[in-house]
Write a protein that holds these residues in place. Sequence first.
Motif, PDB file in Angstrom:
ATOM      1  N   CYS A 142     -13.343   4.151   4.288  1.00 47.25           N
ATOM      2  CA  CYS A 142     -11.718   3.427   4.124  1.00 47.25           C
ATOM      3  C   CYS A 142     -12.696   2.277   5.042  1.00 47.25           C
ATOM      4  N   HIS A 169      -8.061   6.432   9.611  1.00 41.40           N
ATOM      5  CA  HIS A 169      -8.770   6.172   9.114  1.00 41.40           C
ATOM      6  C   HIS A 169     -10.073   6.120   8.695  1.00 41.40           C
ATOM      7  N   GLN A 190     -10.166  -0.805   5.119  1.00 39.54           N
ATOM      8  CA  GLN A 190      -8.785  -1.357   5.943  1.00 39.54           C
ATOM      9  C   GLN A 190      -8.030  -0.159   7.238  1.00 39.54           C
ATOM     10  N   LEU A 191      -7.485  -0.527   8.177  1.00 38.29           N
ATOM     11  CA  LEU A 191      -7.091   0.255   9.023  1.00 38.29           C
ATOM     12  C   LEU A 191      -6.279   0.763   8.492  1.00 38.29           C
ATOM     13  N   CYS A 192      -5.836   2.066   8.503  1.00 36.18           N
ATOM     14  CA  CYS A 192      -4.853   2.413   7.504  1.00 36.18           C
ATOM     15  C   CYS A 192      -4.143   4.230   8.318  1.00 36.18           C
ATOM     16  N   HIS A 245      -5.571   1.011   1.968  1.00 39.99           N
ATOM     17  CA  HIS A 245      -7.251   1.403   1.960  1.00 39.99           C
ATOM     18  C   HIS A 245      -7.652   0.438   1.558  1.00 39.99           C
ATOM     19  N   MET A 288     -12.009   8.561   7.424  1.00 45.78           N
ATOM     20  CA  MET A 288     -10.886   8.874   6.071  1.00 45.78           C
ATOM     21  C   MET A 288     -12.374   8.312   4.687  1.00 45.78           C
TER      22      MET A 288
HETATM   23 CU1  CUA Z   1      -7.845   4.286   4.560  1.00 49.06          CU
HETATM   24 CU2  CUA Z   1      -8.801   3.246   6.506  1.00 49.06          CU
END
Ligand code: CUA
Length: 441
Positions: free
Chosen positions: A232, A240, A234-236, A197, A243
């Motif tokens: 967030c 995402h 970062q593509l998670c 993340h 978040m």
């Molecule tokens: Cu955690 Cu994007």
Amino acid sequence: MNTIHRHSGQPQGTPPPHGRLSHQKLRRTLGTALAAGLGVTLLSGCGSQQLLSIGDLSSGYNREVAFMSIFAIALSIIIFVGVSYALFFTVNKFREDKHTAEPAQFHGNNRLELILVVVPVIIVMFLAVLTVRSMAILNPVAETSTKIDVLGRQFWWNFSYPETKADAGGTVTNGNEMIMPIKQDVALTITSGDVIHGFWAPNVGGQRAAMPATLKTWNVDTDRAGVYQGNCSQLCGASHANMRYKVVALDQERYNTFLAAAKAYRAPEPAADSPEARGYAIFMQGKPATGALACAACHRVQGTPAAGAAGPDLSFFGTRRTLGAGMWEFMTEEHWETPRAKEILHAWIKHSPLVKPGSLMPTYDGSEYLASGKKVKGGVLTDEEIDDVAAYLRGLKLPEEANYWNDTPVYGSSDAAASDTAASVPAQTAKTTQPTPGGNQ
Ligand code: CUA
């Protein structure tokens, strides 16, 4: 069907009304876009009320980055002008129609070649020294700085205060709302419980990846008390974009009050036979007759036996003003008490993956959900029982003097109750099985 209209729902991909843009229109559009772009840039530079900006100069981190950027940009402009001048000068002076003979070659001219190597090296070294200087200023984590542990999970955040052990046991922790003091470095130790993340709250400093099995330390700071947006970066997975979190920066005195109250906090004991008491029972034991799982298996509530760590800490849930990891915001006490906020919380408890794609919370309307990558059937709670659980959660409040929202200016909120175009929760139809995308894919 699984759509959540969180922002103003402009229809996308609508063709322009009169086909292609005329030249004049295009020019006007570009002009407006440029003006808007400049406006945004200038606004960020002023550090005024804006949503997400590294141009917020209330943060020492951002000031340092701005200082470095100004040097780097000024240098780039000088180089650009210098090179352009040399280019046009040369092209003009040695035009073919002015010179018939082959121009003189500088191959073998040691002095010139040396200059062409040394000058760029000096420029690069200058930038490197500036960068190292900024890193030396920003990176060291002082022993005295306030420490906050940041944990990113699909799709929420926990913020714990490792130096503050709760009287009731465990470490003081708050889910999705990070409280920090102003006018000092706050040392974050960032990690992740699953995938990568990104901790990103630009108004208080830069961004840092949250990596599983890795602890990264990072300083953030701001001089101005306020509530700031965190996302967030970062593509998670499926949620995402959902978040989110809030950074609540308080002056030292209010921060101390919060921390002291959080340390002494024990979840209030509900009065016998109240909705809160019934909600407490379900929270702790679930409803085994219908297979409804206990909330306590995944969530911690300070001062109760609930010590689960799979989901966000709910100790001060009633003091929070965001739901679903910042997916919905209710920025005033009044809005937090609206039927709208209650409706969303109800929908959330009932069937979390329906309102937040990829949410790993069990369902309580009998529909299927993903548990460790496998589809399983959720238990069932009646609407009354869900409201009881909600009532219990809403009662988990810090004492009023420690309520960090009181009189704290909010920067860039999209209050779900204040706005007409606010979130709409999909209609709940019991027993409908929604295909829920797995978080980790
Ligand atoms: Cu955690 Cu994007």
